[in-house]
Motif scaffolding. Structure first.
Motif, PDB file in Angstrom:
ATOM      1  N   LYS A  19       0.847  -1.255  -0.004  1.00 41.58           N
ATOM      2  CA  LYS A  19       0.096  -0.023   0.103  1.00 41.58           C
ATOM      3  C   LYS A  19       0.895   1.427   0.034  1.00 41.58           C
ATOM      4  O   LYS A  19       0.254   2.257  -0.383  1.00 41.58           O
ATOM      5  N   ARG A  20       2.067   1.092   0.332  1.00 43.85           N
ATOM      6  CA  ARG A  20       2.827   2.329   0.497  1.00 43.85           C
ATOM      7  C   ARG A  20       3.138   2.760  -1.037  1.00 43.85           C
ATOM      8  O   ARG A  20       3.526   4.140  -1.516  1.00 43.85           O
ATOM      9  N   ALA A  21       3.209   1.942  -2.021  1.00 49.63           N
ATOM     10  CA  ALA A  21       3.158   2.181  -3.532  1.00 49.63           C
ATOM     11  C   ALA A  21       2.041   2.733  -4.112  1.00 49.63           C
ATOM     12  O   ALA A  21       2.209   3.246  -5.348  1.00 49.63           O
ATOM     13  N   GLY A  22       0.945   2.529  -3.512  1.00 45.18           N
ATOM     14  CA  GLY A  22      -0.228   3.092  -4.184  1.00 45.18           C
ATOM     15  C   GLY A  22      -1.500   2.382  -3.761  1.00 45.18           C
ATOM     16  O   GLY A  22      -1.306   1.211  -2.800  1.00 45.18           O
ATOM     17  N   ASN A  23      -2.586   2.780  -4.077  1.00 47.63           N
ATOM     18  CA  ASN A  23      -3.946   2.400  -3.456  1.00 47.63           C
ATOM     19  C   ASN A  23      -4.864   1.751  -4.575  1.00 47.63           C
ATOM     20  O   ASN A  23      -6.104   1.831  -4.150  1.00 47.63           O
ATOM     21  N   HIS A  24      -4.307   1.624  -5.582  1.00 51.84           N
ATOM     22  CA  HIS A  24      -5.578   1.428  -6.872  1.00 51.84           C
ATOM     23  C   HIS A  24      -5.381  -0.059  -7.333  1.00 51.84           C
ATOM     24  O   HIS A  24      -4.131  -0.407  -7.673  1.00 51.84           O
ATOM     25  N   ILE A  25      -6.367  -0.449  -7.493  1.00 50.00           N
ATOM     26  CA  ILE A  25      -6.634  -2.002  -7.901  1.00 50.00           C
ATOM     27  C   ILE A  25      -7.447  -2.119  -9.280  1.00 50.00           C
ATOM     28  O   ILE A  25      -8.559  -1.291  -9.159  1.00 50.00           O
ATOM     29  N   ILE A  26      -7.156  -2.851 -10.272  1.00 47.37           N
ATOM     30  CA  ILE A  26      -7.924  -3.090 -11.336  1.00 47.37           C
ATOM     31  C   ILE A  26      -8.592  -4.357 -11.243  1.00 47.37           C
ATOM     32  O   ILE A  26      -7.791  -5.301 -11.106  1.00 47.37           O
ATOM     33  N   SER A  27      -9.846  -4.612 -11.566  1.00 45.41           N
ATOM     34  CA  SER A  27     -10.475  -5.968 -11.838  1.00 45.41           C
ATOM     35  C   SER A  27     -11.497  -5.867 -12.918  1.00 45.41           C
ATOM     36  O   SER A  27     -11.485  -4.805 -13.599  1.00 45.41           O
ATOM     37  N   THR A  28     -12.301  -6.665 -13.074  1.00 45.82           N
ATOM     38  CA  THR A  28     -13.351  -6.828 -14.105  1.00 45.82           C
ATOM     39  C   THR A  28     -14.737  -7.018 -13.497  1.00 45.82           C
ATOM     40  O   THR A  28     -15.316  -7.203 -12.236  1.00 45.82           O
ATOM     41  N   SER A  64      -8.979   2.083  -3.758  1.00 44.91           N
ATOM     42  CA  SER A  64      -9.800   2.331  -4.941  1.00 44.91           C
ATOM     43  C   SER A  64      -9.639   1.420  -6.078  1.00 44.91           C
ATOM     44  O   SER A  64      -8.602   0.804  -6.230  1.00 44.91           O
ATOM     45  N   VAL A  65     -11.071   0.732  -6.471  1.00 52.72           N
ATOM     46  CA  VAL A  65     -11.163  -0.199  -7.528  1.00 52.72           C
ATOM     47  C   VAL A  65     -11.891   0.167  -8.509  1.00 52.72           C
ATOM     48  O   VAL A  65     -12.792   0.857  -8.624  1.00 52.72           O
ATOM     49  N   THR A  66     -11.020  -0.071  -9.750  1.00 51.18           N
ATOM     50  CA  THR A  66     -11.728   0.346 -10.997  1.00 51.18           C
ATOM     51  C   THR A  66     -12.293  -1.367 -11.854  1.00 51.18           C
ATOM     52  O   THR A  66     -11.426  -1.864 -11.665  1.00 51.18           O
ATOM     53  N   TYR A  67     -13.471  -1.307 -11.921  1.00 48.02           N
ATOM     54  CA  TYR A  67     -13.972  -2.707 -12.747  1.00 48.02           C
ATOM     55  C   TYR A  67     -14.021  -2.565 -14.102  1.00 48.02           C
ATOM     56  O   TYR A  67     -14.850  -1.593 -14.569  1.00 48.02           O
ATOM     57  N   LEU A  68     -13.364  -3.192 -14.781  1.00 47.61           N
ATOM     58  CA  LEU A  68     -13.362  -3.168 -16.260  1.00 47.61           C
ATOM     59  C   LEU A  68     -14.687  -3.796 -16.906  1.00 47.61           C
ATOM     60  O   LEU A  68     -15.022  -5.017 -16.286  1.00 47.61           O
ATOM     61  N   PRO A  69     -15.302  -3.418 -18.108  1.00 54.49           N
ATOM     62  CA  PRO A  69     -16.356  -3.917 -18.503  1.00 54.49           C
ATOM     63  C   PRO A  69     -15.567  -5.150 -19.651  1.00 54.49           C
ATOM     64  O   PRO A  69     -14.624  -5.358 -19.873  1.00 54.49           O
ATOM     65  N   VAL A  70     -16.647  -6.011 -20.068  1.00 52.94           N
ATOM     66  CA  VAL A  70     -16.133  -6.948 -21.214  1.00 52.94           C
ATOM     67  C   VAL A  70     -17.125  -6.921 -22.329  1.00 52.94           C
ATOM     68  O   VAL A  70     -18.335  -6.160 -22.453  1.00 52.94           O
ATOM     69  N   ASN A  71     -16.804  -7.264 -23.280  1.00 53.71           N
ATOM     70  CA  ASN A  71     -17.557  -7.517 -24.758  1.00 53.71           C
ATOM     71  C   ASN A  71     -18.388  -8.662 -24.850  1.00 53.71           C
ATOM     72  O   ASN A  71     -18.529  -9.477 -23.577  1.00 53.71           O
ATOM     73  N   GLU A  72     -19.190  -8.890 -25.787  1.00 58.73           N
ATOM     74  CA  GLU A  72     -20.201  -9.789 -25.822  1.00 58.73           C
ATOM     75  C   GLU A  72     -19.681 -11.231 -25.741  1.00 58.73           C
ATOM     76  O   GLU A  72     -20.268 -12.283 -25.555  1.00 58.73           O
ATOM     77  N   LYS A  73     -18.359 -11.446 -25.956  1.00 62.23           N
ATOM     78  CA  LYS A  73     -17.921 -12.739 -26.023  1.00 62.23           C
ATOM     79  C   LYS A  73     -17.181 -12.932 -24.606  1.00 62.23           C
ATOM     80  O   LYS A  73     -16.652 -13.956 -23.998  1.00 62.23           O
ATOM     81  N   GLY A  74     -17.315 -11.866 -23.673  1.00 56.37           N
ATOM     82  CA  GLY A  74     -16.964 -11.945 -22.072  1.00 56.37           C
ATOM     83  C   GLY A  74     -15.331 -11.512 -21.798  1.00 56.37           C
ATOM     84  O   GLY A  74     -14.918 -11.709 -20.946  1.00 56.37           O
ATOM     85  N   HIS A  75     -14.818 -11.085 -23.065  1.00 56.19           N
ATOM     86  CA  HIS A  75     -13.386 -10.694 -22.982  1.00 56.19           C
ATOM     87  C   HIS A  75     -12.956  -9.047 -22.413  1.00 56.19           C
ATOM     88  O   HIS A  75     -13.776  -8.367 -22.871  1.00 56.19           O
ATOM     89  N   GLU A  82      -0.556   5.300  -9.225  1.00 55.64           N
ATOM     90  CA  GLU A  82      -0.740   4.461  -8.012  1.00 55.64           C
ATOM     91  C   GLU A  82      -1.447   3.036  -8.153  1.00 55.64           C
ATOM     92  O   GLU A  82      -1.861   2.353  -7.233  1.00 55.64           O
ATOM     93  N   THR A  83      -1.581   2.631  -9.261  1.00 55.24           N
ATOM     94  CA  THR A  83      -1.905   1.402  -9.564  1.00 55.24           C
ATOM     95  C   THR A  83      -1.024   0.146  -8.938  1.00 55.24           C
ATOM     96  O   THR A  83       0.027   0.336  -9.403  1.00 55.24           O
ATOM     97  N   ILE A  84      -1.477  -0.724  -7.970  1.00 59.06           N
ATOM     98  CA  ILE A  84      -0.444  -1.765  -7.494  1.00 59.06           C
ATOM     99  C   ILE A  84      -0.720  -3.226  -7.888  1.00 59.06           C
ATOM    100  O   ILE A  84      -0.118  -3.956  -7.806  1.00 59.06           O
ATOM    101  N   LEU A  85      -2.183  -3.446  -8.268  1.00 58.01           N
ATOM    102  CA  LEU A  85      -2.509  -4.747  -8.220  1.00 58.01           C
ATOM    103  C   LEU A  85      -3.616  -4.851  -9.434  1.00 58.01           C
ATOM    104  O   LEU A  85      -4.406  -4.012  -9.472  1.00 58.01           O
ATOM    105  N   VAL A  86      -3.304  -5.981 -10.454  1.00 57.30           N
ATOM    106  CA  VAL A  86      -4.592  -6.184 -11.200  1.00 57.30           C
ATOM    107  C   VAL A  86      -5.087  -7.551 -11.228  1.00 57.30           C
ATOM    108  O   VAL A  86      -4.325  -8.426 -10.833  1.00 57.30           O
ATOM    109  N   SER A  87      -6.345  -7.979 -11.006  1.00 56.10           N
ATOM    110  CA  SER A  87      -6.927  -9.162 -10.772  1.00 56.10           C
ATOM    111  C   SER A  87      -7.791  -9.388 -11.719  1.00 56.10           C
ATOM    112  O   SER A  87      -8.820  -8.948 -11.735  1.00 56.10           O
ATOM    113  N   ILE A  88      -7.717 -10.442 -12.777  1.00 50.41           N
ATOM    114  CA  ILE A  88      -8.437 -10.938 -13.876  1.00 50.41           C
ATOM    115  C   ILE A  88      -8.464 -12.524 -13.796  1.00 50.41           C
ATOM    116  O   ILE A  88      -7.552 -13.070 -13.816  1.00 50.41           O
ATOM    117  N   MET A  89      -9.776 -12.862 -13.720  1.00 47.99           N
ATOM    118  CA  MET A  89      -9.971 -14.404 -13.802  1.00 47.99           C
ATOM    119  C   MET A  89      -9.572 -14.953 -15.119  1.00 47.99           C
ATOM    120  O   MET A  89      -9.627 -14.053 -16.361  1.00 47.99           O
TER     121      MET A  89
END
Length: 384
Positions: free
Chosen positions: A86-95, A115-126, A139-146
């Motif tokens: 968390k010292r490096a930043g507080n932003h996470i990206i997921s879907t 802070s979390v950003t949730y990305l949308p997906v297209n009609e194929k789920g990508h 400030e992004t430190i982590l991305v979590s995508i299945m």
């Protein structure tokens, strides 16, 4: 006739896996921290399981941490990595299509000031790589995508995702929930740019209550459980030796003649998609061939509710799912189905058929026959 098409919820344990688990419980039952022979025998099972699993991923055994399953692996990967960095930043990206064991830890982290950003997906789920690149901040430190979506089987382009992340900032960590992917796909975290990866034994014909988290040796992470310092201090507590040994055996078996097993699953999936197309008012939400995971077919049935159809099939000895088993205690409209643009009237009319290595085309034929028999009756009842 009994037909089990809910293998993404859980799989039946393979007989050699069961036999090894019983042997460890009844004969080699020592505590792996004990200094005597019984303890050393137990410790050897843990080491061997780590070596087997590491071998399937081409990573070091020291990078495999044993957990109680996929949910714990996801929780640790998200919460303890975020806290450690968390010292490096507080932003996470997921879907917008993640499993509850990712969403809920992210919601907890938001309460802790992340802070979390949730990305949308297209009609194929990508996920859109452009949207991902645009979402990355200083400030992004982590991305979590299945890796594989548990409802429709969409395969995310993890290697391309990793390249976008690392090009922007090599320090950003990339976590992959591979709970529906491990055992079904060939996964190479080092080559694919994956820093943390979650898996669960009961999704690949191992026992429930055990899983693992791959943690690249360079990753800074805090323990989730404190105590006697087992597993290099990252997860204290006496290891679940029978479960760990059994998971190692399941991993070895599932990755033996792996290509042959996967071709058989893809063949079943494509046959199911083909047969479903014979029925009026059916929309298949999964892609054929290698465009999606080999084991999952999602289909929407107009004019009937998924739960009604699920129980009607159950009366015929056919077991399927109306969504993720882990979210069935908290019914809600599927974020995945909404995300790929399934029509509103079909959101509550969707079933998931998921296959395992013992399923057959004859079982699919029986399931299709029953659907053809049941749907006209249920649709009349629904209209009435």
């Amino acid at each position: 006739m009994e037909v089990y098409f809910d293998n993404s919820a859980t799989t039946r344990v393979l007989e050699p896996v069961r036999d090894l688990m019983v042997k460890v419980m009844m004969e080699d039952y020592g505590n792996p921290s004990a200094k005597h022979k019984k303890g050393m025998e137990a410790e050897q099972y843990v080491k061997e399981a780590a070596e087997i699993i590491a071998g399937t991923l081409k990573v070091s055994p020291k990078e495999i941490l044993f957990t109680s399953g996929g949910s714990e692996s996801n929780n640790m990967a998200l919460i303890e990595t975020a806290m450690a960095n968390k010292r490096a930043g507080n932003h996470i990206i997921s879907t917008g299509i993640e499993h509850a064991s990712v969403y809920n830890p992210l919601a907890f982290l938001e309460e802790q000031g992340f802070s979390v950003t949730y990305l949308p997906v297209n009609e194929k789920g990508h996920v859109s790589l452009e949207a991902l690149e645009a979402a990355i901040r200083p400030e992004t430190i982590l991305v979590s995508i299945m890796y594989v979506n548990n409802e429709i089987g969409a395969i995310e382009p993890v290697e391309a995702i990793a390249k976008v992340i690392k090009k922007k900032n090599p320090a950003i960590l990339f976590h992959v929930d591979a709970i529906q992917a491990y055992g079904k796909l060939v996964i190479r975290p080092k080559r694919q740019g994956i820093d943390l990866l979650s898996a669960s034994a009961h999704k690949f014909h191992g026992p429930k209550g055990v899983g693992f988290l791959y943690i690249d040796q360079r990753v800074k992470i805090k323990p989730l459980i404190y105590g006697g310092g087992q597993q290099r201090g990252l997860r204290s507590g006496t290891e679940n030796v029978p479960g760990i040994a059994a998971m190692g055996e399941a991993a070895k078996l599932i990755y033996t003649d792996h290509g042959e097993k996967i071709r058989a699953l893809v063949s079943l999936k494509d046959y199911m998609i083909e047969r479903l197309s014979e029925i009026d008012g059916v929309t298949v939400n999964s892609l054929p061939g290698d465009q999606s995971a080999p084991q999952i077919v999602s289909a929407s049935f107009s004019g009937t509710r998924s739960e009604v159809l699920l129980h009607a099939l159950e009366e015929k000895g056919i077991y399927v799912s109306s969504g993720s088993a882990c979210s069935s205690n908290h019914p809600a409209v599927s974020g995945t189905l909404k995300g790929i643009g399934v029509k509103t009237e079909l959101l509550d009319s969707t079933l998931r058929f998921s296959f395992g290595i013992s399923n057959t085309k004859e079982e699919i034929d029986y399931c299709i026959d029953m659907l053809k028999e049941l749907l006209p009756v249920l649709r009349r009842y629904q209209r009435g």
